[in-house]
Design a protein around this motif. Structure first.
Motif, short mmCIF file in Angstrom:
data_model
loop_
_atom_site.label_atom_id
_atom_site.label_comp_id
_atom_site.label_asym_id
_atom_site.label_seq_id
_atom_site.Cartn_x
_atom_site.Cartn_y
_atom_site.Cartn_z
N GLU A 67 26.52 44.61 46.21
CA GLU A 67 27.36 44.33 44.87
C GLU A 67 28.71 43.95 44.80
N GLU A 68 29.31 42.74 44.23
CA GLU A 68 30.74 42.53 44.33
C GLU A 68 31.43 42.11 43.12
N ALA A 69 32.92 42.27 43.35
CA ALA A 69 33.67 42.31 42.04
C ALA A 69 33.37 41.15 41.22
N ASP A 70 33.04 40.11 41.58
CA ASP A 70 32.63 38.88 41.06
C ASP A 70 31.78 38.98 40.09
N ASP A 71 30.85 39.87 40.27
CA ASP A 71 29.72 40.06 39.25
C ASP A 71 30.16 40.59 38.05
N TYR A 72 31.29 41.11 37.79
CA TYR A 72 31.90 41.62 36.58
C TYR A 72 33.34 40.87 36.02
N TYR A 73 33.65 39.96 36.65
CA TYR A 73 34.97 39.02 36.37
C TYR A 73 34.41 38.00 35.71
N VAL B 88 25.83 36.60 31.87
CA VAL B 88 25.03 35.63 32.37
C VAL B 88 25.25 35.08 33.78
N THR B 89 26.68 34.60 33.73
CA THR B 89 27.07 33.97 35.14
C THR B 89 27.06 35.17 36.22
N GLY B 90 27.44 36.42 35.91
CA GLY B 90 27.51 37.64 36.69
C GLY B 90 26.04 37.95 37.19
N THR B 91 25.18 37.90 36.36
CA THR B 91 23.69 38.04 36.69
C THR B 91 23.49 37.01 37.81
N TYR B 92 23.67 35.69 37.52
CA TYR B 92 23.33 34.43 38.37
C TYR B 92 23.72 34.73 39.83
N LYS C 122 37.70 38.30 48.79
CA LYS C 122 38.25 37.51 47.77
C LYS C 122 37.23 37.50 46.60
N VAL C 123 37.96 36.76 45.29
CA VAL C 123 37.28 36.57 44.29
C VAL C 123 37.53 35.41 43.67
N LEU C 124 36.67 35.04 42.96
CA LEU C 124 36.99 33.62 41.96
C LEU C 124 37.84 33.83 40.81
N ARG C 125 37.79 35.18 40.43
CA ARG C 125 38.59 35.27 39.26
C ARG C 125 38.87 36.95 39.38
N GLY C 126 40.23 37.27 39.02
CA GLY C 126 40.41 38.73 38.98
C GLY C 126 41.47 38.79 39.53
N SER C 127 42.05 40.29 39.84
CA SER C 127 43.17 40.81 40.34
C SER C 127 43.37 40.15 41.97
N ARG C 128 44.44 39.86 42.22
CA ARG C 128 44.69 39.50 43.77
C ARG C 128 45.43 40.45 44.57
N ASP C 129 45.56 41.45 44.35
CA ASP C 129 46.22 42.94 45.24
C ASP C 129 45.03 43.21 45.97
N GLY C 130 45.60 43.70 47.18
CA GLY C 130 44.53 44.46 48.01
C GLY C 130 45.23 45.57 48.76
N PHE C 131 44.43 46.72 49.40
CA PHE C 131 45.14 47.57 50.07
C PHE C 131 45.56 47.43 51.49
N VAL C 132 46.77 48.12 51.86
CA VAL C 132 47.27 47.97 53.02
C VAL C 132 47.32 49.20 53.65
N GLU C 133 48.05 48.98 54.90
CA GLU C 133 48.09 50.07 55.86
C GLU C 133 48.87 51.45 55.52
N THR C 134 49.60 51.37 54.52
CA THR C 134 50.35 52.68 54.00
C THR C 134 49.49 53.37 53.01
N LEU C 135 49.18 54.72 53.36
CA LEU C 135 48.23 55.50 52.35
C LEU C 135 48.82 55.65 51.05
#
Length: 469
Positions: free
Chosen positions: A268-274, A278-282, A132-145
């Protein structure tokens, strides 16, 4: 076996091979196309019925004189829908049929016309529970290739993005997609991955990605630190592809394998870039410090409790308030196992009982376990911090690697005191330093080999590039 021009011979052979009388979901239908008998094989539940209705409606207008003598010419004229192919042997046809592709036979043609009208059952592309992310896209992979590859294509609209499909498993024939961006990937690594997948001799990838990972990299199983980064987020996967990584998607698995991956890549996680730099570094530095604390906090506390004369004056508050009834080592190890037991119980607990059972567990394990004398309150406090802090990073594999190293340090510290603590710390560092990525490179690059520019990028989140350099 190659097909013949006789439809009846082909049907007799396939009905026996596929056991259509015993398998209710393998369906075949006979009909006529321009006075020629035809037969359609498909898997119930894998086929778009509305698309085939359009195709069959178009067949009704075909006259006998309009049917060409060649199957390839027929597909060009009368199969405008879907991806169409020609198959001449039964082994290939059966494999494609069992993946959901419809197979059409026409009397007089010695080839099978395959039409891709698949429609796999799948859940929605909702946000992953773990990534999960605090900000960013809310879609995720599923079981269908095919859905997962589409989520990546949606983010990278460049023909240099290449997605190759292979399969593994003598019985399962599991589809495996290898994704890479031309001009940025490691060619030797890609060749090695393809060679190892093509040479796999397994009956089935029963555990999907984990089965494939153990087949691709079978060496040094005793080192718990992960060789792969797993992500259920399409945005993280797309960013990794653009950085030159190779991504492996396995059908029936809702996550991507990203390789090669160092320990810094896994943390590393996606929240670092969303968030802004300064916040991402923290967030990045906080996660790194918390990860180090989860590894060394309880062994260091145990060492100080065994040597109270070494505790500095400003840390006197960490002393035990009561004399322990159970040795501290056993308290910490029991809690390590109990936490895993609670985690397994939480996975199998019905959602309607989660809240009341959590309250009961909190009361019994929290208050009564301290009053009974089994655990000291300080032990519960530090283990509670370690348990919660372990979820600050999304990798289960890295969390368990820290757990195993932490337990080894606890045991060595309790047995050999100072030298046991030093040896445990050294062992954990050596397990990371001498670990290698799947490409054979350093697991802690850019520390070893040292690269100051890349090291700054690992610790400090800079501005995102606005133009291609």
């Amino acid at each position: 076996m190659e097909f013949s021009n006789s439809l009846s011979d082909n049907m007799y052979h396939l009905n026996t091979k596929l056991d259509v009388d015993g398998n209710f979901d393998i369906v075949y239908r006979t009909f006529y196309i321009g006075e020629r008998e035809a037969c359609l094989y498909f898997i119930e539940g894998f086929t778009q019925s509305d698309l085939w209705q359009k195709i069959l409606d178009s067949f009704s207008s075909i006259k006998a004189d309009d049917i060409p003598q060649d199957a390839h010419e027929f597909s060009k004229r009368y199969l405008p829908y879907g991806q169409v192919g020609l198959v001449k042997d039964d082994e290939t046809m059966v494999k494609q049929l069992l993946t959901g592709i419809s197979c059409l036979f026409i009397n007089g043609y010695n080839k099978c016309l395959t039409v891709d009208c698949r429609s796999y059952p799948s859940r929605g592309v909702s946000e992953p529970e773990k990534d999960k992310v605090l900000r960013g896209s809310r879609d995720g992979f599923v079981e269908t290739l095919v859905f997962n590859t589409a989520l990546i294509r949606r983010r990278i609209r460049d023909p240099k993005l290449t997605i190759e499909v292979m399969n593994a498993g003598e019985s399962s024939h599991t589809d495996i997609a290898i994704c890479y961006f031309k001009g940025r990937y490691d060619e030797k690594l890609l060749t090695m991955i393809k060679d190892r997948i093509s040479s796999l001799k397994v009956d089935a990838l029963t555990m999907n990605q984990e089965s494939l990972a153990e087949c691709i990299y079978p060496h040094k199983w005793f080192n718990p630190f992960p060789k792969f980064k797993y992500s259920e987020r399409p945005d993280t996967t797309a960013a990794s592809l653009l950085e030159g990584n190779i991504v492996i998607l396995v059908d029936n698995s809702p996550s991507a394998m990203i390789l090669p991956s160092s320990v810094f890549d896994i943390i590393e996680e996606a929240d670092d870039y969303y968030f802004p730099p300064v916040t991402g570094t923290y967030l990045r530095l906080s996660r790194l410090v918390i990860s180090i604390l989860t590894l060394y906090l309880t062994p260091m506390w145990l060492f100080f409790m065994q040597n109270p004369e070494l505790i500095p004056s400003w840390l006197q508050f960490i002393r035990l308030s009561e004399e322990p009834q159970v040795p501290l080592l056993f308290q910490l190890l029991i809690l390590e196992f109990a936490i895993d037991g609670l985690r397994l119980a939480a996975v199998n607990t019905p959602s309607m009982l989660t809240t009341p059972l959590s309250v009961i567990a909190g009361i019994v394990l929290g208050e009564y376990s301290v009053k009974s004398g089994w655990f000291n309150s300080e032990t519960m406090l530090y283990m509670a911090f370690v348990t919660i802090a372990n979820y600050s990073q999304s990798s289960f594999e890295l969390g368990y690697a820290f757990k195993f190293m932490r337990m080894i340090m606890l045991i060595t510290t309790a047995l050999f005191n100072f030298w046991g603590f030093v040896g445990g710390v050294a062992l954990s560092l050596l397990a990371i330093v001498f670990n290698k990525t799947i490409a054979g490179k350093s697991y802690i690059y850019p520390l070893i080999p040292f690269h100051i520019t890349e090291l700054k990028k690992r610790f400090f989140r800079g501005r995102l590039p606005h133009r291609k350099k």
